[in-house]
Scaffold this active site. Structure first.
Site, short mmCIF file in Angstrom:
data_model
loop_
_atom_site.label_atom_id
_atom_site.label_comp_id
_atom_site.label_asym_id
_atom_site.label_seq_id
_atom_site.Cartn_x
_atom_site.Cartn_y
_atom_site.Cartn_z
N GLY A 46 -8.70 -8.37 -4.27
CA GLY A 46 -10.17 -8.43 -3.13
C GLY A 46 -10.95 -7.19 -3.33
O GLY A 46 -9.89 -5.88 -3.91
N GLN A 51 -16.52 0.21 -2.51
CA GLN A 51 -15.35 0.38 -3.64
C GLN A 51 -15.60 0.63 -4.77
O GLN A 51 -15.40 1.98 -5.99
CB GLN A 51 -14.59 -0.42 -3.19
CG GLN A 51 -13.62 -0.68 -1.86
CD GLN A 51 -12.03 -1.29 -2.57
OE1 GLN A 51 -12.27 -2.68 -2.13
NE2 GLN A 51 -11.16 -0.99 -2.40
N CYS A 94 -5.11 -1.32 -2.28
CA CYS A 94 -5.65 -0.75 -2.07
C CYS A 94 -5.87 0.05 -3.05
O CYS A 94 -5.59 0.78 -3.69
CB CYS A 94 -6.43 0.08 -1.26
SG CYS A 94 -8.37 -0.38 -0.56
N LEU A 95 -7.17 -0.90 -3.85
CA LEU A 95 -7.50 -0.29 -5.66
C LEU A 95 -8.04 1.49 -5.29
O LEU A 95 -8.16 1.88 -6.27
CB LEU A 95 -8.41 -1.09 -6.17
CG LEU A 95 -8.11 -2.82 -6.41
CD1 LEU A 95 -9.42 -3.64 -7.03
CD2 LEU A 95 -7.00 -2.32 -7.54
N HIS A 136 -9.18 -7.33 5.27
CA HIS A 136 -9.00 -5.69 4.59
C HIS A 136 -9.59 -5.56 4.07
O HIS A 136 -10.62 -4.09 4.34
CB HIS A 136 -8.40 -5.78 3.82
CG HIS A 136 -7.34 -4.93 2.71
ND1 HIS A 136 -6.50 -3.37 2.97
CD2 HIS A 136 -8.65 -3.75 1.77
CE1 HIS A 136 -6.14 -3.04 2.18
NE2 HIS A 136 -7.95 -2.99 1.60
N GLU A 137 -9.83 -6.53 3.13
CA GLU A 137 -12.16 -5.99 2.63
C GLU A 137 -12.81 -6.60 4.14
O GLU A 137 -14.23 -5.72 3.74
CB GLU A 137 -12.74 -7.38 1.50
CG GLU A 137 -11.12 -7.83 0.38
CD GLU A 137 -10.79 -6.42 -0.43
OE1 GLU A 137 -11.82 -5.64 0.04
OE2 GLU A 137 -9.88 -6.30 -0.29
N HIS A 140 -12.96 -2.68 5.20
CA HIS A 140 -13.52 -1.39 3.79
C HIS A 140 -15.09 -1.10 4.54
O HIS A 140 -16.25 -0.40 4.27
CB HIS A 140 -13.35 -2.14 2.61
CG HIS A 140 -12.55 -1.91 2.36
ND1 HIS A 140 -12.62 -0.29 1.31
CD2 HIS A 140 -11.75 -1.88 1.29
CE1 HIS A 140 -11.52 -0.14 0.94
NE2 HIS A 140 -10.77 -1.72 0.88
NI NI Z 1 -9.08 -2.03 -0.16
#
Ligand code: NI
Length: 171
Positions: A46, A51, A94-95, A136-137, A140
């Protein structure tokens, strides 16, 4: 199609509240496609637009396993319209917080209303990993990170670690 740089903790932009898109037009579609490329390259399941430093309410996901065909999902202006009482715990990562994983409890199922890649209103019924991923996304897009669900001690420890690493990169 392009691979975009992913911003990481402690970048303050990760705390911004993203703006809705007016419509999914060619520019938003290009953003979605670049985000998918970036997510697959990372690799991750995701990615939210913030991000890649774009404060728009856009996210992409693909929770298909490696041995399954790709199942890319592109969501603009996603809204959780229902969440289950039942909870689920997944180890999240998380990236933007690379190589850090912790268990997070969230509603097991959610229903999400959004605009798809063709600017059509859709609803997604998500369960299990997909439900966790979409929550989660969406977090963000509101400047919320999964570490916000951890104890203050754990959160401060990881923030410090990434702040220190960022300072060392600058030196
Ligand atoms: Ni994330």
């Amino acid at each position: 199609m392009a691979i975009l740089p992913i911003i990481e903790l402690p970048d303050p932009r990760l705390r911004l509240v993203s703006e809705p898109v007016g419509a999914v037009d060619a520019a938003v579609r290009k953003l979605m496609d670049d985000m998918l490329d970036t997510m697959y390259e990372a690799p991750g399941i995701g990615l939210a637009a913030i991000q890649v430093a774009v404060a728009k309410r856009v996210l992409v996901m693909d929770v298909a396993r490696e041995d399954e065909p790709k199942q890319p999902l592109c969501l603009a202006n996603p809204e959780i319209v229902w969440s289950s009482e039942d909870k689920n715990v997944y180890q999240e990562g998380c990236l933007s917080i690379p190589e850090y994983y912790e268990d997070v409890e969230r509603p097991k199922q959610v229903r999400v209303r959004y605009l798809d890649r063709d600017n059509k209103v859709q609803e997604l019924e998500a369960d299990g990993l997909l439900a966790t991923c979409v929550q989660h996304e969406i977090d963000h897009l509101n400047g919320v990170l999964f570490i916000d669900y951890l104890s203050r001690l754990k959160r401060e420890r990881v923030v410090k670690k990434f702040a220190k690493a960022a300072r060392q990169r600058e030196d």
